[in-house]
Scaffold this motif. Structure first.
Motif, short mmCIF file in Angstrom:
data_model
loop_
_atom_site.label_atom_id
_atom_site.label_comp_id
_atom_site.label_asym_id
_atom_site.label_seq_id
_atom_site.Cartn_x
_atom_site.Cartn_y
_atom_site.Cartn_z
N GLN A 16 23.12 -51.19 123.06
CA GLN A 16 23.74 -51.18 121.73
C GLN A 16 25.21 -51.59 121.84
O GLN A 16 25.72 -52.26 120.95
CB GLN A 16 23.58 -49.82 121.07
CG GLN A 16 22.15 -49.58 120.63
CD GLN A 16 22.00 -48.37 119.74
OE1 GLN A 16 22.86 -48.06 118.95
NE2 GLN A 16 20.85 -47.71 119.86
N GLN A 17 25.86 -51.23 122.92
CA GLN A 17 27.25 -51.63 123.12
C GLN A 17 27.36 -53.15 123.26
O GLN A 17 28.26 -53.77 122.69
CB GLN A 17 27.84 -50.94 124.35
CG GLN A 17 29.31 -51.25 124.54
CD GLN A 17 29.93 -50.46 125.67
OE1 GLN A 17 29.32 -49.57 126.23
NE2 GLN A 17 31.16 -50.78 126.00
N SER A 39 26.92 -54.70 119.86
CA SER A 39 28.14 -54.48 119.08
C SER A 39 29.23 -55.48 119.48
O SER A 39 29.87 -56.08 118.62
CB SER A 39 28.63 -53.04 119.30
OG SER A 39 29.81 -52.81 118.59
N LYS A 91 29.92 -49.98 116.10
CA LYS A 91 28.79 -49.30 116.73
C LYS A 91 27.90 -48.59 115.72
O LYS A 91 26.68 -48.56 115.87
CB LYS A 91 29.29 -48.32 117.78
CG LYS A 91 29.89 -49.02 118.99
CD LYS A 91 30.45 -48.03 119.99
CE LYS A 91 31.14 -48.76 121.13
NZ LYS A 91 31.78 -47.85 122.07
N ALA A 92 28.50 -48.03 114.67
CA ALA A 92 27.71 -47.32 113.66
C ALA A 92 26.77 -48.28 112.94
O ALA A 92 25.60 -47.96 112.68
CB ALA A 92 28.63 -46.63 112.66
N ASN A 128 23.98 -49.16 115.30
CA ASN A 128 23.09 -48.01 115.42
C ASN A 128 22.15 -47.90 114.22
O ASN A 128 20.95 -47.66 114.38
CB ASN A 128 23.91 -46.72 115.59
CG ASN A 128 23.04 -45.53 115.90
OD1 ASN A 128 22.04 -45.64 116.58
ND2 ASN A 128 23.42 -44.38 115.37
N ARG A 129 22.68 -48.10 113.01
CA ARG A 129 21.83 -48.06 111.80
C ARG A 129 20.77 -49.15 111.84
O ARG A 129 19.60 -48.91 111.53
CB ARG A 129 22.69 -48.22 110.53
CG ARG A 129 23.42 -46.98 110.10
CD ARG A 129 24.05 -47.15 108.72
NE ARG A 129 24.95 -48.29 108.61
CZ ARG A 129 26.24 -48.27 108.94
NH1 ARG A 129 26.79 -47.16 109.41
NH2 ARG A 129 26.98 -49.36 108.80
N VAL A 169 19.55 -50.74 114.53
CA VAL A 169 18.58 -50.45 115.59
C VAL A 169 17.63 -49.34 115.14
O VAL A 169 16.41 -49.43 115.35
CB VAL A 169 19.28 -50.10 116.91
CG1 VAL A 169 18.30 -49.53 117.94
CG2 VAL A 169 19.98 -51.34 117.48
N SER A 170 18.14 -48.31 114.48
CA SER A 170 17.29 -47.22 113.98
C SER A 170 16.27 -47.74 112.98
O SER A 170 15.09 -47.37 113.02
CB SER A 170 18.15 -46.13 113.33
OG SER A 170 18.94 -45.50 114.29
#
Length: 148
Positions: A58-59, A62, A69-70, A73-74, A76-77
């Motif tokens: 994820q990094q 980003s 990152k948020a 993350n959203r 990917v979720s």
């Protein structure tokens, strides 16, 4: 008194790049909507990065997409819930996880890639081959990448 003197004009380069970005985004969005593609335009870059790189943390996502990152993350979720990606533990570093496309994700990425290639061809058809090369070199220079 003239309104032109009271209102400043936006800087030309920013305005032109913004207009081009808006046009490209709207046209791509229309193409995906016509094909009833199940993802939004904000999710496509993550899908395509994973497709071309065959997975990433994820990094890394980003950093490469220059998104916070948020937001990553959203995305990917969301993709995880739709069985488009899977999150696995990195074999080299157990503290890290990697995001990889599932079979469904790879199929969607191939469909998206085909649509994006058609869009790219249609969009650049207004330019000669020399203009396309020059445009690409200028864009790469502006974003800080070496010309091809």
């Amino acid at each position: 008194m003239s309104n032109n003197r009271e209102r400043p004009a936006p800087p030309l380069m920013i305005s032109l790049v913004g207009s081009l970005y808006g046009k490209m985004r709207r046209e791509c969005d229309n193409i995906f909507r016509e094909k009833e593609f199940p993802l939004e335009m904000d999710q496509i870059p993550v899908l395509m990065l994973l497709y071309y790189q065959e997975g990433a943390s994820q990094q890394e996502i980003s950093q490469k997409l220059q998104r916070d990152k948020a937001s990553v993350n959203r995305t990917v979720s969301f993709l995880l819930k739709k069985d488009i990606v899977t999150v696995i533990q990195d074999t080299a570093d157990k503290r890290k996880t990697r995001v990889e496309l599932t079979a469904t994700g790879k199929k969607l990425a191939r469909q998206a890639n085909t649509a994006l290639e058609k869009f790219d061809t249609a969009f650049s058809s207004a330019l000669t081959e020399e203009e396309r090369k020059h445009f690409q070199d200028i864009m790469l220079k502006l974003i800080g990448k070496p010309a091809t």
